[in-house]
Design a protein around this motif. Structure first.
Motif, PDB file in Angstrom:
ATOM      1  N   ALA A 141       7.071   2.581  10.186  1.00  0.00           N
ATOM      2  CA  ALA A 141       6.819   2.027   8.855  1.00  0.00           C
ATOM      3  C   ALA A 141       8.001   2.322   7.951  1.00  0.00           C
ATOM      4  O   ALA A 141       8.457   3.472   7.858  1.00  0.00           O
ATOM      5  CB  ALA A 141       5.538   2.619   8.257  1.00  0.00           C
ATOM      6  N   PHE A 142       8.507   1.281   7.306  1.00  0.00           N
ATOM      7  CA  PHE A 142       9.625   1.395   6.370  1.00  0.00           C
ATOM      8  C   PHE A 142       9.157   1.181   4.942  1.00  0.00           C
ATOM      9  O   PHE A 142       8.356   0.274   4.679  1.00  0.00           O
ATOM     10  CB  PHE A 142      10.667   0.313   6.639  1.00  0.00           C
ATOM     11  CG  PHE A 142      11.543   0.521   7.831  1.00  0.00           C
ATOM     12  CD1 PHE A 142      12.698   1.283   7.741  1.00  0.00           C
ATOM     13  CD2 PHE A 142      11.231  -0.079   9.034  1.00  0.00           C
ATOM     14  CE1 PHE A 142      13.531   1.443   8.831  1.00  0.00           C
ATOM     15  CE2 PHE A 142      12.054   0.076  10.138  1.00  0.00           C
ATOM     16  CZ  PHE A 142      13.207   0.848  10.040  1.00  0.00           C
ATOM     17  N   PRO A 143       9.703   1.933   3.982  1.00  0.00           N
ATOM     18  CA  PRO A 143       9.586   1.536   2.574  1.00  0.00           C
ATOM     19  C   PRO A 143      10.695   0.532   2.273  1.00  0.00           C
ATOM     20  O   PRO A 143      11.533   0.235   3.135  1.00  0.00           O
ATOM     21  CB  PRO A 143       9.829   2.857   1.838  1.00  0.00           C
ATOM     22  CG  PRO A 143      10.863   3.539   2.707  1.00  0.00           C
ATOM     23  CD  PRO A 143      10.501   3.173   4.140  1.00  0.00           C
ATOM     24  N   ALA A 144      10.723   0.021   1.072  1.00  0.00           N
ATOM     25  CA  ALA A 144      11.830  -0.835   0.636  1.00  0.00           C
ATOM     26  C   ALA A 144      12.961   0.085   0.187  1.00  0.00           C
ATOM     27  O   ALA A 144      13.058   0.463  -0.982  1.00  0.00           O
ATOM     28  CB  ALA A 144      11.384  -1.761  -0.485  1.00  0.00           C
ATOM     29  N   GLY A 162       0.795  -1.209   0.000  1.00  0.00           N
ATOM     30  CA  GLY A 162       0.000   0.000   0.000  1.00  0.00           C
ATOM     31  C   GLY A 162       0.831   1.264   0.000  1.00  0.00           C
ATOM     32  O   GLY A 162       2.013   1.264  -0.342  1.00  0.00           O
ATOM     33  N   ASP A 163       0.190   2.339   0.425  1.00  0.00           N
ATOM     34  CA  ASP A 163       0.758   3.688   0.405  1.00  0.00           C
ATOM     35  C   ASP A 163       1.346   3.996   1.784  1.00  0.00           C
ATOM     36  O   ASP A 163       0.621   4.053   2.777  1.00  0.00           O
ATOM     37  CB  ASP A 163      -0.356   4.680   0.061  1.00  0.00           C
ATOM     38  CG  ASP A 163       0.122   6.114  -0.070  1.00  0.00           C
ATOM     39  OD1 ASP A 163       1.275   6.410   0.323  1.00  0.00           O
ATOM     40  OD2 ASP A 163      -0.666   6.958  -0.541  1.00  0.00           O
ATOM     41  N   ILE A 164       2.645   4.215   1.843  1.00  0.00           N
ATOM     42  CA  ILE A 164       3.288   4.448   3.134  1.00  0.00           C
ATOM     43  C   ILE A 164       2.810   5.742   3.776  1.00  0.00           C
ATOM     44  O   ILE A 164       2.797   5.868   5.005  1.00  0.00           O
ATOM     45  CB  ILE A 164       4.825   4.429   2.996  1.00  0.00           C
ATOM     46  CG1 ILE A 164       5.481   4.295   4.380  1.00  0.00           C
ATOM     47  CG2 ILE A 164       5.321   5.665   2.260  1.00  0.00           C
ATOM     48  CD1 ILE A 164       6.964   4.017   4.324  1.00  0.00           C
ATOM     49  N   VAL A 178       6.455  -2.951  13.730  1.00  0.00           N
ATOM     50  CA  VAL A 178       7.241  -2.593  12.552  1.00  0.00           C
ATOM     51  C   VAL A 178       6.449  -2.988  11.311  1.00  0.00           C
ATOM     52  O   VAL A 178       6.002  -4.142  11.195  1.00  0.00           O
ATOM     53  CB  VAL A 178       8.612  -3.294  12.547  1.00  0.00           C
ATOM     54  CG1 VAL A 178       9.362  -2.993  11.248  1.00  0.00           C
ATOM     55  CG2 VAL A 178       9.448  -2.872  13.755  1.00  0.00           C
ATOM     56  N   ARG A 179       6.273  -2.056  10.397  1.00  0.00           N
ATOM     57  CA  ARG A 179       5.609  -2.347   9.128  1.00  0.00           C
ATOM     58  C   ARG A 179       6.607  -2.165   7.993  1.00  0.00           C
ATOM     59  O   ARG A 179       7.270  -1.134   7.892  1.00  0.00           O
ATOM     60  CB  ARG A 179       4.419  -1.421   8.890  1.00  0.00           C
ATOM     61  CG  ARG A 179       3.297  -1.595   9.886  1.00  0.00           C
ATOM     62  CD  ARG A 179       2.120  -0.706   9.540  1.00  0.00           C
ATOM     63  NE  ARG A 179       1.187  -0.622  10.656  1.00  0.00           N
ATOM     64  CZ  ARG A 179       0.143   0.181  10.696  1.00  0.00           C
ATOM     65  NH1 ARG A 179      -0.136   0.973   9.645  1.00  0.00           N
ATOM     66  NH2 ARG A 179      -0.645   0.202  11.754  1.00  0.00           N
ATOM     67  N   LEU A 180       6.687  -3.162   7.134  1.00  0.00           N
ATOM     68  CA  LEU A 180       7.454  -3.062   5.900  1.00  0.00           C
ATOM     69  C   LEU A 180       6.443  -2.834   4.790  1.00  0.00           C
ATOM     70  O   LEU A 180       5.663  -3.731   4.463  1.00  0.00           O
ATOM     71  CB  LEU A 180       8.261  -4.333   5.672  1.00  0.00           C
ATOM     72  CG  LEU A 180       9.282  -4.680   6.768  1.00  0.00           C
ATOM     73  CD1 LEU A 180       9.940  -6.027   6.476  1.00  0.00           C
ATOM     74  CD2 LEU A 180      10.321  -3.584   6.910  1.00  0.00           C
ATOM     75  N   VAL A 181       6.423  -1.632   4.249  1.00  0.00           N
ATOM     76  CA  VAL A 181       5.378  -1.227   3.314  1.00  0.00           C
ATOM     77  C   VAL A 181       5.902  -1.342   1.886  1.00  0.00           C
ATOM     78  O   VAL A 181       6.857  -0.654   1.503  1.00  0.00           O
ATOM     79  CB  VAL A 181       4.899   0.206   3.609  1.00  0.00           C
ATOM     80  CG1 VAL A 181       3.756   0.588   2.669  1.00  0.00           C
ATOM     81  CG2 VAL A 181       4.460   0.338   5.064  1.00  0.00           C
ATOM     82  N   ALA A 182       5.289  -2.213   1.111  1.00  0.00           N
ATOM     83  CA  ALA A 182       5.680  -2.437  -0.277  1.00  0.00           C
ATOM     84  C   ALA A 182       4.784  -1.628  -1.201  1.00  0.00           C
ATOM     85  O   ALA A 182       3.573  -1.574  -1.011  1.00  0.00           O
ATOM     86  CB  ALA A 182       5.572  -3.915  -0.609  1.00  0.00           C
ATOM     87  N   PHE A 183       5.391  -1.051  -2.219  1.00  0.00           N
ATOM     88  CA  PHE A 183       4.611  -0.244  -3.165  1.00  0.00           C
ATOM     89  C   PHE A 183       4.117  -1.065  -4.350  1.00  0.00           C
ATOM     90  O   PHE A 183       3.311  -0.575  -5.148  1.00  0.00           O
ATOM     91  CB  PHE A 183       5.428   0.949  -3.666  1.00  0.00           C
ATOM     92  CG  PHE A 183       6.709   0.577  -4.365  1.00  0.00           C
ATOM     93  CD1 PHE A 183       6.731   0.305  -5.710  1.00  0.00           C
ATOM     94  CD2 PHE A 183       7.899   0.502  -3.652  1.00  0.00           C
ATOM     95  CE1 PHE A 183       7.902  -0.046  -6.357  1.00  0.00           C
ATOM     96  CE2 PHE A 183       9.086   0.160  -4.285  1.00  0.00           C
ATOM     97  CZ  PHE A 183       9.085  -0.125  -5.642  1.00  0.00           C
TER      98      PHE A 183
END
Length: 254
Positions: A113-116, A9-11, A146-151
């Motif tokens: 929350a982290f992006p890649a 989703g959208d970080i 901790v959230r790893l947020v993938a686009f």
């Protein structure tokens, strides 16, 4: 130990205490995820970042989140530009996650929350980056959520696979499967994991010079692979504790 979650989703829409952005050295905003975060936060984010710049790759700094409320802070982590993998890119990327988590702890954050990081315009291969991200967050269970947020789906799948991949070490002397060593006086869940034979106790004495062993096999051989094992050992210990507690290692996927 907290939870680790993979989110597609959208970080900028994550309701967490801290959002990490994959920044450039100027902290003025760029393309991809960094650009989206700057647009959502407003011009104050770049103005605050400019006062802290330049920031070298592998480092992280924090600013207020401005228009991203209820997010409290944005951590700007400067990732490596991928060349060929032989110029320390892995170590720099790992440092981005480690520095961000330590900074979040200093800011008393409960969720992040982290992006890649570095997988966009910096060109870091997605699967390789996902393994590094998963290792970092699995070995540093000091933030509650901790959230790893993938686009995109490719990144989401890579992160999911990496989180599920067990830490496996084989004895270089006899070839048997090893368990992680823990030094110091074991307490709580670590003591229970030791009683269950999922971790080995190394005693109280450590040299701290990089030669202390990280692993032990059933034949009582002990060894370390040096810096490569610093986070692998900790992730293996947390996995052993989670198994002892009877849970699913504390993370979930979409």
């Amino acid at each position: 130990m907290g939870t680790i979650e993979v989110v597609l989703g959208d970080i900028t829409r994550q309701r967490v205490d801290i959002i990490v952005t994959a920044a450039n050295e100027s902290l003025l905003g760029g393309g991809g995820v960094d650009g989206a975060i700057h647009r959502a936060a407003g011009p104050g984010l770049a103005e605050a970042g400019a006062r802290l710049a330049p920031v070298e790759p592998g480092k992280a700094v924090a600013t207020p989140a401005f228009g991203l409320a209820p997010v409290k802070h944005v951590i700007h982590a400067v990732g490596p530009v991928w060349e060929d993998g032989a110029h320390g890119e892995d170590e720099v990327l790992l440092s981005c996650y480690v520095e961000s988590i330590l900074l979040a702890e200093d800011l008393r954050a409960d969720s992040i929350a982290f992006p890649a990081i570095a997988t966009g315009v910096h060109g870091f291969p997605v699967d390789r980056a996902a393994r590094i991200a998963a290792l970092a967050v699995r070995s540093m269970r000091i933030i509650d959520e901790v959230r790893l947020v993938a686009f995109d789906q490719e990144t989401c799948d890579a992160l999911t696979r990496s989180l599920a991949e067990p830490i496996v070490e084989w004895c270089p002397t006899c070839g048997e499967k090893a368990i992680p060593l823990v030094f110091g006086r074991p307490v709580g869940e670590v003591a229970e994991a030791a009683d269950a034979g999922l971790v080995a106790l190394g005693g109280c004495f450590v040299t701290g010079d990089g030669t202390d062993p990280d692993w032990q096999c059933p034949q009582l051989h002990r060894w370390t692979n040096g810096e490569r094992d610093e986070h692998r050992n900790q992730a293996a210990v947390f996995d052993a504790v989670a198994v002892t507690l009877g849970n699913d290692r504390g993370w979930s996927v979409p």
